[in-house]
Structures are given as structure tokens and as C-alpha cells.
Design an enzyme around this catalytic site. Structure first.
Site, PDB file in Angstrom:
ATOM      1  N   SER A 154       0.848  -1.196   0.000  1.00 23.82           N
ATOM      2  CA  SER A 154       0.000   0.000   0.000  1.00 23.82           C
ATOM      3  C   SER A 154       0.880   1.241   0.000  1.00 23.82           C
ATOM      4  O   SER A 154       1.639   1.477   0.947  1.00 23.82           O
ATOM      5  CB  SER A 154      -0.879   0.005   1.247  1.00 23.82           C
ATOM      6  OG  SER A 154      -1.404   1.308   1.452  1.00 23.82           O
ATOM      7  N   HIS A 213      -1.564  -1.516  -3.949  1.00 25.67           N
ATOM      8  CA  HIS A 213      -2.786  -1.089  -3.252  1.00 25.67           C
ATOM      9  C   HIS A 213      -2.784   0.435  -3.132  1.00 25.67           C
ATOM     10  O   HIS A 213      -1.794   1.050  -2.730  1.00 25.67           O
ATOM     11  CB  HIS A 213      -2.818  -1.751  -1.876  1.00 25.67           C
ATOM     12  CG  HIS A 213      -4.085  -1.562  -1.126  1.00 25.67           C
ATOM     13  ND1 HIS A 213      -5.224  -2.312  -1.356  1.00 25.67           N
ATOM     14  CD2 HIS A 213      -4.402  -0.721  -0.113  1.00 25.67           C
ATOM     15  CE1 HIS A 213      -6.180  -1.938  -0.527  1.00 25.67           C
ATOM     16  NE2 HIS A 213      -5.709  -0.960   0.241  1.00 25.67           N
ATOM     17  N   ASP A 269      -4.973   3.654  -1.671  1.00 24.18           N
ATOM     18  CA  ASP A 269      -6.014   4.021  -0.699  1.00 24.18           C
ATOM     19  C   ASP A 269      -6.549   5.428  -0.943  1.00 24.18           C
ATOM     20  O   ASP A 269      -5.811   6.397  -0.801  1.00 24.18           O
ATOM     21  CB  ASP A 269      -5.418   3.987   0.714  1.00 24.18           C
ATOM     22  CG  ASP A 269      -5.160   2.572   1.184  1.00 24.18           C
ATOM     23  OD1 ASP A 269      -6.129   1.793   1.269  1.00 24.18           O
ATOM     24  OD2 ASP A 269      -3.989   2.247   1.457  1.00 24.18           O
ATOM     25  N   MET A 304      -9.123   8.336   0.261  1.00 25.90           N
ATOM     26  CA  MET A 304      -9.912   8.789   1.425  1.00 25.90           C
ATOM     27  C   MET A 304     -10.504  10.160   1.143  1.00 25.90           C
ATOM     28  O   MET A 304      -9.832  11.015   0.559  1.00 25.90           O
ATOM     29  CB  MET A 304      -9.009   8.883   2.656  1.00 25.90           C
ATOM     30  CG  MET A 304      -8.284   7.597   2.976  1.00 25.90           C
ATOM     31  SD  MET A 304      -7.213   7.810   4.408  1.00 25.90           S
ATOM     32  CE  MET A 304      -6.331   6.253   4.366  1.00 25.90           C
ATOM     33  N   HIS A 322      -8.706   0.978  -3.296  1.00 24.97           N
ATOM     34  CA  HIS A 322      -9.573   0.846  -2.121  1.00 24.97           C
ATOM     35  C   HIS A 322     -10.225   2.205  -1.862  1.00 24.97           C
ATOM     36  O   HIS A 322      -9.567   3.139  -1.401  1.00 24.97           O
ATOM     37  CB  HIS A 322      -8.680   0.397  -0.947  1.00 24.97           C
ATOM     38  CG  HIS A 322      -9.373   0.319   0.384  1.00 24.97           C
ATOM     39  ND1 HIS A 322      -8.680   0.166   1.560  1.00 24.97           N
ATOM     40  CD2 HIS A 322     -10.689   0.360   0.726  1.00 24.97           C
ATOM     41  CE1 HIS A 322      -9.539   0.120   2.571  1.00 24.97           C
ATOM     42  NE2 HIS A 322     -10.757   0.241   2.097  1.00 24.97           N
ATOM     43  N   MET A 351     -12.254   4.598   0.149  1.00 25.24           N
ATOM     44  CA  MET A 351     -12.836   4.933   1.451  1.00 25.24           C
ATOM     45  C   MET A 351     -13.575   6.249   1.278  1.00 25.24           C
ATOM     46  O   MET A 351     -13.185   7.290   1.823  1.00 25.24           O
ATOM     47  CB  MET A 351     -11.721   5.014   2.507  1.00 25.24           C
ATOM     48  CG  MET A 351     -11.214   3.645   2.915  1.00 25.24           C
ATOM     49  SD  MET A 351      -9.651   3.691   3.801  1.00 25.24           S
ATOM     50  CE  MET A 351      -8.529   3.604   2.422  1.00 25.24           C
ATOM     51  N   MET A 367     -11.219  -5.574   6.484  1.00 24.16           N
ATOM     52  CA  MET A 367     -10.369  -4.564   7.138  1.00 24.16           C
ATOM     53  C   MET A 367      -9.986  -5.088   8.524  1.00 24.16           C
ATOM     54  O   MET A 367     -10.847  -5.474   9.312  1.00 24.16           O
ATOM     55  CB  MET A 367     -11.116  -3.234   7.283  1.00 24.16           C
ATOM     56  CG  MET A 367     -11.263  -2.432   5.997  1.00 24.16           C
ATOM     57  SD  MET A 367      -9.719  -2.075   5.149  1.00 24.16           S
ATOM     58  CE  MET A 367      -8.824  -1.097   6.355  1.00 24.16           C
ATOM     59  N   ASP A 425      -6.291  -6.084   5.218  1.00 23.99           N
ATOM     60  CA  ASP A 425      -5.693  -4.750   5.124  1.00 23.99           C
ATOM     61  C   ASP A 425      -5.676  -4.105   6.503  1.00 23.99           C
ATOM     62  O   ASP A 425      -6.734  -3.826   7.074  1.00 23.99           O
ATOM     63  CB  ASP A 425      -6.534  -3.913   4.143  1.00 23.99           C
ATOM     64  CG  ASP A 425      -5.996  -2.516   3.912  1.00 23.99           C
ATOM     65  OD1 ASP A 425      -4.911  -2.182   4.440  1.00 23.99           O
ATOM     66  OD2 ASP A 425      -6.677  -1.755   3.193  1.00 23.99           O
TER      67      ASP A 425
END
Ligand code: DX5
Ligand code: ZN
Length: 219
Positions: free
Chosen positions: A8, A33, A35, A37, A66, A68, A137, A175
């Protein structure tokens, strides 16, 4: 079962991002990965579409995104155009889980569904036919370098058992807080895709990725 490392970049050094991702790829990581947000679904804001576009075509690793973010379907086309290959949405962030997963597939991405630590594992069971990956998660989403939450091990087991029982071919990704103390616990519970931020990018990413590949028995 195929075991896959998914470093990640949340914990990477962005000034040398290309070098860092080249190191983990050279060591044999198959997924990268990413992320995202939004400051709403989680408190933090990370990075998004322009950064993903930079990675597109510049790595041989599968871009494992991913999200979020609240109501993620607002951005599916944009993430597809930016290079997302696997797209993970949070069960808690949408009221249209099935429609969203079908749309991700229709756009040519691989659909993946995730649950936060306080969400019951069984909520994903009705959607197993619509995904290629379930992400469990193992920390509260929103930041790197937290500790693995032990109660999540039973959720990994429950999801893997259900997948096996129904004869489906679905990856179980974990994760959060995956490191040398927790990786084999997650593997034994049934995980086969391992997201790792701080334990790979803090220190020497090449050496770290090799070490975890060895622990997982990846050739
Ligand atoms: C947290 C992110 C993770 C994060 C994991 O919300 O989803 O992908 O990078 O970081 P570590 O591996 O350091 O716990
Ligand atoms: Zn993540």
C-alpha cells in the site's frame, strides 16, 4: 491457492514513488494497493485520481484501488479512466451495494467489497456471486501503521468458509496491521491477498517484500 502481496503506497515516500514501486515489483509483488480517502467516510484525506493516472501504464502490478469514500458510484468512470483494475467499495458507504458491484464489472474493472472491523462478516454473503474479492479490514479504515484487531481473524475465517462452502473463486484480502507477527494468522484464517503499508515501505521496500514473500511461501 494463489498468495499475493499488495503493498500500500499510503506509507511510501512520494518524493521517490517510482523507485519505491519499482522495488516492490522487482521483489515480486503482484498488486499495488491504492487508498483513496475523502475526509467524510474516514476523517483523513489521502490522494486520488491524478496520482492514479501517473501510475497507469508505469507499473506491471495490478492497480488495486480501495475507495474509502461515501457514495463511491459517483466516481466509478473516473477511476476506470485513471487506471483502476480492482475497485473496492465499502459496504458501509453505499445503499446500493449490488448495483454498484455490477456497474464496476460492467465498466471492465474487478469488483471487490470490503467491511470495516465493526461490521458483521455475514453482511457480505449475499454479494459473493458479484465479486472477485472480499477485503476484510483488520484496522479501522483511515490511516496506516495501526495495530491488527484480533477479533477480525474470525471474520476472515467466516468469509473464507462461506466461499469454500459455495464453491466460489473469490480472493480474501486483508488490510491493516499486517506484519511479521500477524501475516501468518491472517493466512491460516483463509486470507490470500495481503495489503501491507508500513511493514513494506518503512525501511527497504525490496528487502521487506522479499521477506514477506518468503513467509507466505510465494515462489
Ligand atoms: C488504511 C488503509 C491501508 C493502510 C494499511 O485505512 O486501508 O491500506 O495503508 O497500512 P498498514 O499496513 O501500515 O497498517
Ligand atoms: Zn487499504
Amino acid at each position: 491457492m494463489d498468495y499475493i502481496l499488495a503493498p500500500s503506497i499510503l506509507s511510501a515516500d512520494f518524493l521517490t514513488l517510482k523507485d519505491q514501486i519499482d522495488q516492490v515489483e522487482k521483489a515480486g509483488a503482484k498488486y499495488l494497493h491504492f487508498d483513496v480517502m475523502d475526509g467524510m467516510f474516514v476523517r483523513n484525506i489521502s490522494f486520488g485520481i491524478p496520482v492514479l493516472k501517473c501510475l497507469k501504464g508505469n507499473t506491471g502490478m495490478v492497480l488495486d484501488v480501495h475507495l474509502m469514500i461515501m457514495e463511491p458510484s459517483r466516481y466509478f468512470e473516473k477511476f476506470k479512466d485513471a487506471g483502476a483494475e480492482i475497485l473496492t467499495i465499502h459496504y458501509e458507504a453505499t445503499r446500493t451495494v449490488k448495483e454498484d458491484l455490477l456497474r464496476i464489472k460492467e465498466l471492465g474493472m474487478i469488483p471487490s467489497l470490503t467491511i470495516s472491523p465493526d461490521t458483521d462478516a455475514a453482511v457480505v454473503f449475499p454479494y459473493l456471486e458479484y465479486v472477485n474479492q472480499i477485503l476484510i479490514m483488520t484496522v479501522q479504515p483511515g490511516e496506516g501503521a495501526q495495530s491488527y484487531i484480533d477479533k477480525c481473524t474470525d471474520k476472515i475465517k467466516a468469509v473464507r468458509e462461506e466461499i469454500t462452502k459455495r464453491g466460489l473463486n473469490v480472493n480474501v484480502e486483508v488490510d491493516g496491521g499486517i506484519n511479521e507477527k500477524t501475516i501468518l494468522t491472517a493466512k491460516e484464517a483463509g486470507a490470500n491477498v495481503f495489503v501491507m503499508g508500513s511493514s513494506i515501505f518503512h525501511g527497504n521496500p525490496y528487502e521487506n517484500a522479499l521477506k514477506y514473500k518468503g513467509m507466505l511461501g510465494i515462489q
